[in-house]
Write an enzyme that holds these catalytic residues in place. Structure first.
Site, short mmCIF file in Angstrom:
data_model
loop_
_atom_site.label_atom_id
_atom_site.label_comp_id
_atom_site.label_asym_id
_atom_site.label_seq_id
_atom_site.Cartn_x
_atom_site.Cartn_y
_atom_site.Cartn_z
N CYS A 34 -7.83 -17.09 3.44
CA CYS A 34 -7.71 -16.28 2.23
C CYS A 34 -7.12 -14.91 2.56
O CYS A 34 -7.05 -14.50 3.73
CB CYS A 34 -9.09 -16.05 1.59
SG CYS A 34 -10.02 -17.54 1.21
N CYS A 65 -6.01 -20.86 0.41
CA CYS A 65 -6.95 -20.83 -0.72
C CYS A 65 -6.18 -20.99 -2.03
O CYS A 65 -5.17 -20.33 -2.26
CB CYS A 65 -7.70 -19.50 -0.71
SG CYS A 65 -8.79 -19.23 -2.14
N ASP A 445 20.81 17.84 2.91
CA ASP A 445 21.04 17.47 1.52
C ASP A 445 20.61 18.61 0.59
O ASP A 445 19.54 19.21 0.76
CB ASP A 445 20.23 16.21 1.20
CG ASP A 445 20.47 15.72 -0.21
OD1 ASP A 445 21.40 14.92 -0.40
OD2 ASP A 445 19.73 16.13 -1.12
#
Length: 496
Positions: A34, A65, A445
């Site tokens: 699971c 599962c 930038d």
């Protein structure tokens, strides 16, 4: 990987969804594995066994599962953060390299022997490349069985199985059911309806899971604001684009929802389903661990208010790394609108057209080989930048620069920087959006400089870089928060 037994037991006991994809819980008394957040009754600690991958759990004899569907959990965030051999291998396996070229092809792309790849991947993941690819094929098969009305023989072929028998045996072994039983239990709608004007294409609808929190604004805002006409568009609440896939063209529409991203895929060849899905997840940075990122960035009291106000920011990437590199150079020192115009001109002149338009989508973005032969009239920009675009495209086409998912990030940076006309801003932008380096940081930038100034950092390159060192290894995510201090359209979820 999260394989400390005590920590894993605590995560399972609290059904902590943050650990889904980090590890898998197998229960010795039931033979089932699971995800940590499975809602079923928590097993006794002595009956739990923990695996680092679904493939390892399957190799250990456990089946998935049926309630929590562990094979559909988000991928481990490690593979998009790390730059070592195993992480590079995992990114390529997710992109279908083993299915297309075998383990030998994977080793060839990484520059190692098959034995070295097998040993290192198995040591960390508990399963070898073939088992990992088999687990992906099983998941692809499940998606096609549950979401389409295709014949089982077509699904087996599309999912990459060599025979119907191998397909049936794998589905039965992994999911403890037959393909027909799986289809009969599927409750959501099935469709193979074609895209508008493309009668030969298969249409599939998927749900792409993510770890919460997820803020879609800057991811979808950036993709929509920078969209190249003909290749990308924002339509009916979804970002749509064409995809160049291994077996033919495709189109995808991605729409953010409360607990998943809704994906509609139009494929000319169903064998490309796994690759297309993987590239969409990569493009939206869906396998990130937002809590780890936000916790680290919040340690800086200047960034903390930005993170608290917008948790779960992701880094927008590209479905095609060569395309993104070329587009970044096209956009050097020009506005977003001008960059889109340059890209559209290139697409109209060189891009491969779709068999029929799909909304406003008409072409694939041209390959690097097509771009390097472009005549100057298709590049209405200074001659020096024309030469840079053509040189970059040639280097990409010839394999001198590797921007693939399996590339060495630092080597890619070095080879890019050696090209005339490509400076640090372009290199870091490519590292962020094409390579997916979470620590990429284009410090020069203008938007980052403006954002840094707004939080009290002096607008001087050495100062910005020095202060940003505290944000490592998540500077690409810090950049998203700095950009968001402006009112640019890249920061807002588009309307309509």
């Amino acid at each position: 990987m999260y394989l400390d037994t005590e920590a894993c037991v605590r995560a399972v006991s609290s059904r902590d969804a943050r650990f889904d994809g980090w590890f898998y819980t197998a229960v010795k008394t039931t033979g089932i594995y699971c995800r940590p957040s499975c809602p079923a009754t928590t097993p006794k600690a002595r009956n739990m066994v923990f695996y680092p991958s679904a493939a390892a759990a399957q190799s250990g004899g456990f089946r998935a599962c049926k309630r929590c569907r562990p094979d559909t959990s988000p991928g481990s965030p490690e593979w998009n953060v790390r730059a070592d051999l195993v992480a590079r291998a995992m990114r390529l396996i997710a992109d279908g390299v083993v299915d297309r070229e075998g383990v030998a092809g994977l080793a060839r792309q990484l520059g190692y022997s098959v034995r070295q790849i097998e040993r290192q991947v198995r040591r960390e993941l508990g399963a070898g490349p073939l088992a990992l690819a088999r687990a992906q094929r099983a998941q692809t098969a499940r998606v096609l069985v549950e979401t389409s009305d295709l014949p089982m023989a077509d699904i087996a072929f599309a999912a990459g199985f060599g025979s119907i028998r191998a397909f049936n045996d794998t589905v039965r072994e992994v999911f403890s059911t037959t393909p027909r039983e799986m289809r009969s239990r599927a409750t959501h709608s099935k469709t193979t309806e074609p895209a508008v004007g493309a009668d030969s294409w298969h249409h599939l609808r998927l749900r792409l899971p993510f770890r919460r929190p997820f803020l879609p604004d800057n991811v979808f805002g950036h993709l929509a604001a920078t969209a190249v006409p003909g290749v990308e568009e924002w339509r009916d609440g979804a970002y749509r684009r064409t995809l160049r896939l291994p077996h033919g063209p495709g189109v995808v529409a991605l729409a953010p929802q409360a607990d998943h991203v809704a994906a509609s895929l139009w494929l000319t060849d169903l064998r490309d389903l796994m690759v297309a899905t993987s590239r969409c997840r990569w493009m939206l940075d869906l396998d990130a661990d937002p809590e780890a990122v936000d916790t680290a960035l919040s340690a800086d009291e200047r960034l903390a208010p930005l993170v608290a106000g917008a948790p779960g920011r992701r880094v927008p990437r590209s479905a095609d790394s060569d395309e993104m590199a070329i587009r970044i150079v096209l956009g050097q020192q020009v506005s977003t609108k001008a960059a889109r115009t340059h890209g559209a001109r290139l697409v109209a002149a060189l891009g491969d057209p779709l068999a029929a338009p799909v909304g406003g989508l008409t072409h694939l973005f041209p390959t690097s080989d097509q771009v390097r032969g472009t005549p100057p009239e298709h590049l209405a920009m200074p001659a020096s930048r024309q030469r840079t675009v053509v040189a970059l495209a040639g280097a990409l086409a010839d394999g001198e620069i590797d921007l693939t998912l399996g590339s060495d990030w630092e080597m890619s940076r070095s080879t890019l920087l050696a090209l005339p006309g490509i400076g640090p801003w372009s290199v870091e932008s490519i590292a962020m959006r094409a390579l997916g380096d979470p620590d990429a940081f284009p410090s020069s930038d203008l938007g980052i400089r403006a954002g840094a100034a707004r939080i009290g950092i002096a607008d001087q390159q050495p100062t910005i870089l020095a202060e940003a060192a505290a944000w490592r290894p998540w500077r690409a995510y810090a950049a998203q928060h700095l950009w968001a201090t402006t009112d640019h359209e890249i920061n807002h979820l588009p309307k309509g």
